[in-house]
Every structure is written in C-alpha cells, then in structure tokens.
Design a protein around this motif. Structure first.
Motif, short mmCIF file in Angstrom:
data_model
loop_
_atom_site.label_atom_id
_atom_site.label_comp_id
_atom_site.label_asym_id
_atom_site.label_seq_id
_atom_site.Cartn_x
_atom_site.Cartn_y
_atom_site.Cartn_z
N UNK A 87 0.74 -1.26 0.07
CA UNK A 87 -0.06 0.12 0.09
C UNK A 87 0.84 1.15 0.10
N UNK A 88 1.97 0.95 -0.12
CA UNK A 88 3.05 2.24 -0.11
C UNK A 88 3.05 2.89 -1.44
N UNK A 89 2.94 4.36 -1.56
CA UNK A 89 3.06 4.99 -2.90
C UNK A 89 4.31 4.88 -3.34
N UNK A 90 4.39 4.92 -4.86
CA UNK A 90 5.76 5.03 -5.51
C UNK A 90 6.53 6.23 -4.75
N UNK A 91 5.85 7.31 -4.77
CA UNK A 91 6.38 8.48 -4.43
C UNK A 91 5.39 9.09 -3.36
N UNK A 92 6.05 9.29 -2.07
CA UNK A 92 5.17 9.71 -0.94
C UNK A 92 4.97 11.06 -0.71
N UNK A 93 4.13 11.47 -1.36
CA UNK A 93 3.68 13.10 -1.40
C UNK A 93 3.20 13.31 0.07
N UNK A 125 8.28 34.55 3.32
CA UNK A 125 6.86 34.74 3.61
C UNK A 125 6.38 33.60 4.54
N UNK A 126 6.99 32.93 5.00
CA UNK A 126 6.33 31.99 6.23
C UNK A 126 6.10 30.44 5.46
N UNK A 127 6.11 30.20 4.30
CA UNK A 127 5.87 29.09 3.81
C UNK A 127 7.05 28.01 3.87
N UNK A 128 6.43 26.71 4.22
CA UNK A 128 7.48 25.77 4.37
C UNK A 128 8.00 25.08 2.89
N UNK A 129 9.11 25.11 2.59
CA UNK A 129 9.55 25.19 1.38
C UNK A 129 10.66 24.02 0.92
N UNK A 130 10.61 23.29 0.11
CA UNK A 130 11.82 22.55 -0.50
C UNK A 130 12.21 22.80 -1.77
N UNK A 131 13.33 22.19 -1.98
CA UNK A 131 13.79 22.24 -3.24
C UNK A 131 14.51 20.77 -3.61
N UNK A 132 14.04 20.43 -4.78
CA UNK A 132 14.61 19.05 -5.18
C UNK A 132 15.42 19.38 -6.46
N UNK A 133 16.94 19.27 -6.44
CA UNK A 133 17.55 19.68 -7.52
C UNK A 133 17.46 18.51 -8.49
N UNK A 134 16.69 18.46 -9.56
CA UNK A 134 16.45 17.21 -10.31
C UNK A 134 17.47 17.35 -11.85
N UNK A 203 13.32 8.41 -1.38
CA UNK A 203 13.82 8.47 -0.46
C UNK A 203 14.08 9.70 0.45
N UNK A 204 13.88 10.77 -0.04
CA UNK A 204 13.85 12.12 0.62
C UNK A 204 12.85 12.27 1.66
N UNK A 205 13.28 12.73 3.11
CA UNK A 205 12.40 12.63 4.24
C UNK A 205 12.12 14.32 4.06
N UNK A 206 11.07 14.75 3.37
CA UNK A 206 10.72 16.35 3.42
C UNK A 206 9.83 16.58 4.54
N UNK A 207 9.20 15.67 5.15
CA UNK A 207 8.28 16.07 6.15
C UNK A 207 6.99 17.10 5.68
#
Length: 348
Positions: A87-93, A125-134, A203-207
């Motif tokens: 039941x695990x998604x291929x990419x956990x969003x 501006x107060x948002x929680x942000x991540x960057x994936x360098x693809x 496998x990145x733990x974004x939270x």
C-alpha cells in the motif's frame, strides 16, 4: 599476471558515492586470474546502484591499461530488492502541499537561480519550502545554497530507509550533488540518470511542506517525463531569456507540459536577464539581449509573464557565495516577492 597484481589494480578504483576503493569495501568478489583471463564480480549494496556501470568500466580500464591483452569479464551482482509494503505509494507526497516544476528550454538562462530565489522568498513569507535539484547532469543547488560540504544521512522512517535533506535559509534541499565530487562528470545514459533521480524522489524525508520546487534540467527528456509521471506536478514555471533563440526552446517546453501524456498546467513564464543594470548606475537599464522579448510569446500562448529579472552583479555574486540574491540584492528582492505572490495566488 597474478591475482595479487590484479587486486592491486582494482584497489585504485573508488566508488564515487562511498569514496572507498572497491577492494577494501568488499565490492569485488570471486576474483579469478588464469593465464590471460581475468574474471570478477562487483557486488553492490543496493538494487539498481546508479554508479555500478561506471565503477565496472573503471575497473576494466584499470586492468586493461597494464595488461592490454587480458580477456576481462566483469559482472555486476545486485542484492535482492527488499520487500515493499503493497500500500506504499511510489513517491510519498504526504505532507507536501504543492509540487511546482521550474523548467527551461535551454541551458544557461538562469533556471536554477530563479528556483533558488523563489524558494528563499517563499520561505521568508512563512511557507515551508523544499527544493529537489533534478538537474542530474549539472546540479547547482549545493553551490547556490552554500551546502557543498553537506553529507546526507540515512533516517529510518516507518520501516523504510530515508535520506535527510539539507536545510539553509528555511529551505530544505536535496541534490545528486551531495553524493558526488564537484569535479566529477556524470557520463550517464538516460536510465542511469532516471534511476538516480528516482532514488532522490522516493527516499527524501521532506516532512511537512507547503511547496516543493523541482529544478529540472534544460530541455525535454527522460528526467522530465520521470518527474511528471511520478511526482504529480501541480504546475510549471518556465524560465527564458529575451533572445529569440531561447524562446524557440520555450515553445517546446510548453508543448511538453501541455501534451496529453503530461497535462501539467503552465503557471507562467519568468524572463531572466531582462536588462543589465550597473551597480554604480542603479537607475540605468541596458537591454543587451533585447527588450520585452518574452512578452509577445507569452501573449500568443495565453500564459502570464510572471516576472522580469534583471542581470545585476549581485545575482552572480550570490550564486557563487551560496547566498541567493533574492535575500541580499535590493533590485531583485521586490521582483521575487512579487513573483512569489503571483505564484501562490495562482496555486490557491
């Protein structure tokens, strides 16, 4: 030609991810040297190790250089893949609000600079942000965020091994650049690049994130298709410079996102290097690449021109010093704040 000599030659080959030679790390097994024939097995620690083909090639080359007439057989042996929860998604969003792709039709237009500037502005501006360098072949985020010395660590999460991203200026960052030396060239075929990218995506733990920005490589290819098919992109921002040669590639990028296979909304276009402003003459504008070059294209395609970012010295300095100009350069701070507001308004 002896087994000891071959072992010594193979010990000169280093796995680029672990930075250990393949002999001391136990990667070489079943080494057999008979007459002019050499056979050995390269045992990887995980399935689909993206570095394995390059290591195999280097190992064969190391032996061939000293014994050019040797008949060499090298085999890669992968471990059996671990069982994955059905039941695990291929990419956990889970916990990621919006995934935004930042793309460009061609290289050198400042796509990564715009990504970094937008990320730090959203964070301010107060948002929680991540960057994936693809951008697998040319990762820029470690340099732009001053994270070149970051060494990713593994974290256990619900029975899965995850990778902890770096964090700087309130932005979480993950890049293939954390796993290789800055001077290394990634001479990978398409499948190797997409496998490496998949590992970062899976496998990145974004939270918890409000926005995950994905810095795509230039052009349209395997990496773009992989990201669009597996990440569920909410929208794309396309970066261009004013010249017509850059705009021709922008049209291909728009077509890619709008294609039936992708169906990704194009949020807008950012025109970078719109004009040059000397530091000593802050009120002067020199349109060295043409004036308002992207505006007609955006109008024809029914896409908003989100921002025009000038070419100023602080942008280059910020990228080199690991502090994006959107944090320090007065000319660009307001432009990126306006860009971030437009983006959030369109996504809501």
């Amino acid at each position: 030609m002896t087994k000891e000599e071959i072992t010594a030659l193979l010990a000169t080959v280093v796995h680029p991810e672990t930075d250990r030679d393949i002999i001391s790390s136990g990667m070489v097994c079943d080494l057999d040297v008979t007459d002019d024939k050499v056979r050995f097995v390269l045992k990887t620690d995980r399935p689909r190790d993206p570095f394995a083909p390059a290591v195999k090639k280097a190992a064969v080359a190391a032996v061939t250089e000293v014994f050019p007439d040797a008949e060499i057989t090298a085999v890669i042996k992968e471990p059996a893949p671990k069982a994955v929860k059905k039941d695990a998604p291929e990419v956990d969003k889970r916990g990621i609000g919006h995934v935004i792709a930042v793309s460009s039709g061609k290289g050198g237009v400042g796509k990564s600079t715009v990504t970094a500037g937008l990320a730090v502005t959203l964070a301010r501006m107060g948002y929680r942000v991540g960057v994936l360098d693809a951008d697998i072949y040319g990762p820029s985020m470690p340099k732009m965020f001053g994270l070149e010395e970051y060494m990713p660590t593994a974290v256990g999460e619900e029975g899965h091994e995850m990778i902890a991203p770096a964090e700087r200026y309130g932005v979480k960052v993950m890049s293939i650049g954390f796993f290789i030396k800055a001077e290394d060239a990634l001479a990978w075929r398409g499948p190797m690049a997409t496998n490496a990218l998949r590992q970062l995506m899976h496998q990145t733990l974004w939270g918890e994130l409000d926005f995950l920005l994905i810095d795509l490589p230039p052009g349209t290819g395997d990496v773009h298709l992989t990201v669009m098919q597996e990440m569920g992109i909410d929208g794309a921002v396309i970066v261009s410079t004013p010249q017509q040669v850059a705009q021709a590639d922008v049209l291909r990028g728009i077509s890619m996102f709008r294609s039936q296979k992708a169906s990704v909304p194009v949020i807008g276009i950012v025109e970078n290097m719109s004009w040059f402003t000397p530091r000593e003459l802050p009120d002067n504008r020199y349109y060295i690449f043409g004036r308002d070059g992207v505006a007609p294209l955006a109008e024809r395609e029914g896409i908003e021109l989100l921002a025009q970012v000038p070419l100023v010295m602080g942008v280059s300095d910020g990228g080199d010093n690991g502090r994006p100009a959107a944090l320090t350069e007065p000319v660009t701070i307001g432009i990126f704040e306006d860009l971030a507001r437009k983006l959030t308004d369109k996504i809501k």
